[in-house]
Design an enzyme around this catalytic site. Sequence first.
Site, mmCIF file in Angstrom:
data_model
loop_
_atom_site.group_PDB
_atom_site.id
_atom_site.type_symbol
_atom_site.label_atom_id
_atom_site.label_comp_id
_atom_site.label_asym_id
_atom_site.label_seq_id
_atom_site.Cartn_x
_atom_site.Cartn_y
_atom_site.Cartn_z
ATOM 1 C CG HIS A 290 -0.523 0.182 2.631
ATOM 2 N ND1 HIS A 290 -0.489 1.239 3.243
ATOM 3 C CD2 HIS A 290 -0.507 -0.901 3.555
ATOM 4 C CE1 HIS A 290 0.097 0.886 4.384
ATOM 5 N NE2 HIS A 290 -0.016 -0.215 4.569
ATOM 6 C CG ASP A 302 2.509 0.433 7.674
ATOM 7 O OD1 ASP A 302 2.385 -0.169 6.857
ATOM 8 O OD2 ASP A 302 1.877 0.461 8.529
ATOM 9 C CD GLU A 336 -3.639 -1.282 5.478
ATOM 10 O OE1 GLU A 336 -3.399 -2.476 6.404
ATOM 11 O OE2 GLU A 336 -2.996 -0.173 6.227
ATOM 12 C CD GLU A 337 -1.499 2.349 7.813
ATOM 13 O OE1 GLU A 337 -2.145 1.749 8.619
ATOM 14 O OE2 GLU A 337 -0.571 1.744 7.425
ATOM 15 C CG ASP A 364 1.117 -3.598 5.149
ATOM 16 O OD1 ASP A 364 1.940 -2.880 5.531
ATOM 17 O OD2 ASP A 364 0.032 -3.559 5.368
ATOM 18 C CG HIS A 435 0.501 2.567 12.555
ATOM 19 N ND1 HIS A 435 -0.741 2.193 12.978
ATOM 20 C CD2 HIS A 435 0.842 2.292 11.338
ATOM 21 C CE1 HIS A 435 -1.025 1.221 11.849
ATOM 22 N NE2 HIS A 435 -0.172 1.300 10.887
#
Length: 481
Positions: A290, A302, A336-337, A364, A435
């Site tokens: 992603h 990420d 995606e998140e 991922d 994140h």
Amino acid sequence: MTENVLITICLLLLCTIVFCDISNNEIEQCNLPKKIKDEIASYAPVVEKIINETVYGKYKGTTYDHLADFIDKFGNRIAGSSNLENAIDYMLNKSIQFNLENVHGEKVQVPHWVRGKESATLLEPRYQSLAMLGLGSSIGTPPEGIRAEAVVVKSFDELKNISKKVKGKIVVFDQEYVSYGISVQYRDYAASTSASYGGVATLVRSITPFSLNTPHTGWQDYNDNITKIPTACITVEDANMLRRMYERGEKIVIELKMEAKNLPPATSRNTVGEIVGHSEPQKIVIISGHLDSWDVGQGAMDDGGGAFLSWNSAVILKALGLRAKRTIRTILWTAEEEGLVGAFAYVKAHKNETKNLNFVMESDEGTFTPHGLKYSGIPDVGCILQEILNLFPTINATQLQQPADGAPDLTEWLQEGIPGASLLNEAERYFWFHHSAADTMDAENPEALDKATALWASVAYIVANLSFDMPRNSTDYLHKV
Ligand SMILES: *[C@@H]1O[C@H](CO)[C@@H](O)[C@H](O)[C@H]1NC(C)=O
Ligand SMILES: *[C@@H]1O[C@H](CO)[C@@H](O)[C@H](O)[C@H]1NC(C)=O
Ligand SMILES: *[C@@H]1O[C@H](CO)[C@@H](O)[C@H](O)[C@H]1NC(C)=O
Ligand SMILES: *[C@@H]1O[C@H](CO)[C@@H](O)[C@H](O)[C@H]1NC(C)=O
Ligand SMILES: *[C@@H]1O[C@H](CO)[C@@H](O)[C@H](O)[C@H]1NC(C)=O
Ligand SMILES: *[C@@H]1O[C@H](CO)[C@@H](O)[C@H](O)[C@H]1NC(C)=O
Ligand SMILES: *[C@@H]1O[C@H](CO)[C@@H](O)[C@H](O)[C@H]1NC(C)=O
Ligand SMILES: *[C@@H]1O[C@H](CO)[C@@H](O)[C@H](O)[C@H]1NC(C)=O
Ligand SMILES: [Zn+2]
């Protein structure tokens, strides 16, 4: 809680999961026909060539370099931002420049959450600024903030126990880190659960096994019928400190200020490029990652690493003139998140192709040193993949596990029984960075990316070029090939 619920939490809300290793079964006894084993073994020279070119030759370092160019140019890329759309334009351009085919974006409506300014301040028993990050989809506070006494709980059970004391309070969760898949329920449901007892805001210990006082954000979900209250994560260290103060019976007062807003949905795109199959172009092997990220750090790990691993695999195969029988399609998913928004839209729009999806891949869950693949599908899929992985001793990437749990965007397809894989890699430190502001290019390593690219490109090519389809159902099917 059933395993199904856990799997859904796992697959839906994250970039990844850890607890699923409970289902790492040994692959059952394989008795693939000799013909199939010989066919797979015949790919040894092409694997050697791809490894040579990618790990030692002309393409050495290129996955890292393309990724670094991209990350340094755009930084982080949250859904709804013009930065993400500019990044998508750049990748469409770059895909054309590197000769991918049928390059295009596919539009999708995505959530548009903006963080704004935010702060959490401990006022009693003493003054301290608390490192925090609002959680995705959280509402903001009134401009003057929310100033309230705090209670500290370790679990939803403990919260229920003290439910009579929760009204008007800020609820601090200091749940322990078990695994991402298990502990993330506190990020997801802290706000609605606390609001149901009259809590006015929540602060959740970041979902990470390791901390240098870094908060880790992520999406959260409000229940439809419960008052929405502001929710943010705090660091492991501050959660531990608040717990100690609470147990001493000290009065804790916190002021939370958040400008967070949910704006109307925005238009984004999934980014697609192909190497069209030479004789069965309607059949498809997907390699993906992603392109969107959180709005903190750089989204290099990420999922910049996974996205560029997939994209550069297609670029290298194209440059080496390796056109397979089936189509290899690279997809850079969007949003995606915010809950696999790009992927769900794509699956829906491409129902007409589901029967032709031969194999689907996403990385991922980190692009650290690769060890092989994680797969989902019937046992024969594992048997075929193990034969393929046996071609990778020189880069030490011969291991196979299941399920393919580092592939959140493939959730619907994998659940339908479409065979697929994610990258098995040394991801032990993945959630250290995940994140957070620490997700930068320094979490990536050129040699690891080269090996992962060589593995990924080779597997995609072999599967796309085999004389038989990856089996979805009956084990008899293979043995009749
Ligand atoms: C890989 O590189 C080695 C050393 O440069 C060379 O001997 C070998 O022929 C190459 N193999 C392929 C398949 O290109
Ligand atoms: C895409 O390429 C065109 C021409 O090559 C260029 O004019 C344009 O600025 C590029 N756009 C992006 C976003 O890189
Ligand atoms: C809830 O309260 C009961 C009774 O005080 C206690 O035995 C139990 O351990 C508490 N449970 C939690 C999760 O705090
Ligand atoms: C509130 O909504 C959630 C789903 O959003 C549902 O699970 C729950 O049962 C509802 N509760 C009530 C009291 O309606
Ligand atoms: C399937 O639908 C997609 C999206 O609408 C379209 O682009 C594609 O050409 C269709 N494929 C086939 C095989 O009909
Ligand atoms: C190869 O990978 C395994 C894990 O899959 C690891 O234990 C081993 O140390 C690695 N060997 C080398 C030579 O890197
Ligand atoms: C790909 O498959 C074709 C048969 O469909 C075969 O002739 C060719 O050798 C295969 N490619 C490689 C590199 O093995
Ligand atoms: C079983 O899988 C094969 C290969 O993917 C496919 O051709 C066939 O239609 C499937 N059969 C059923 C009953 O789904
Ligand atoms: Zn991710």
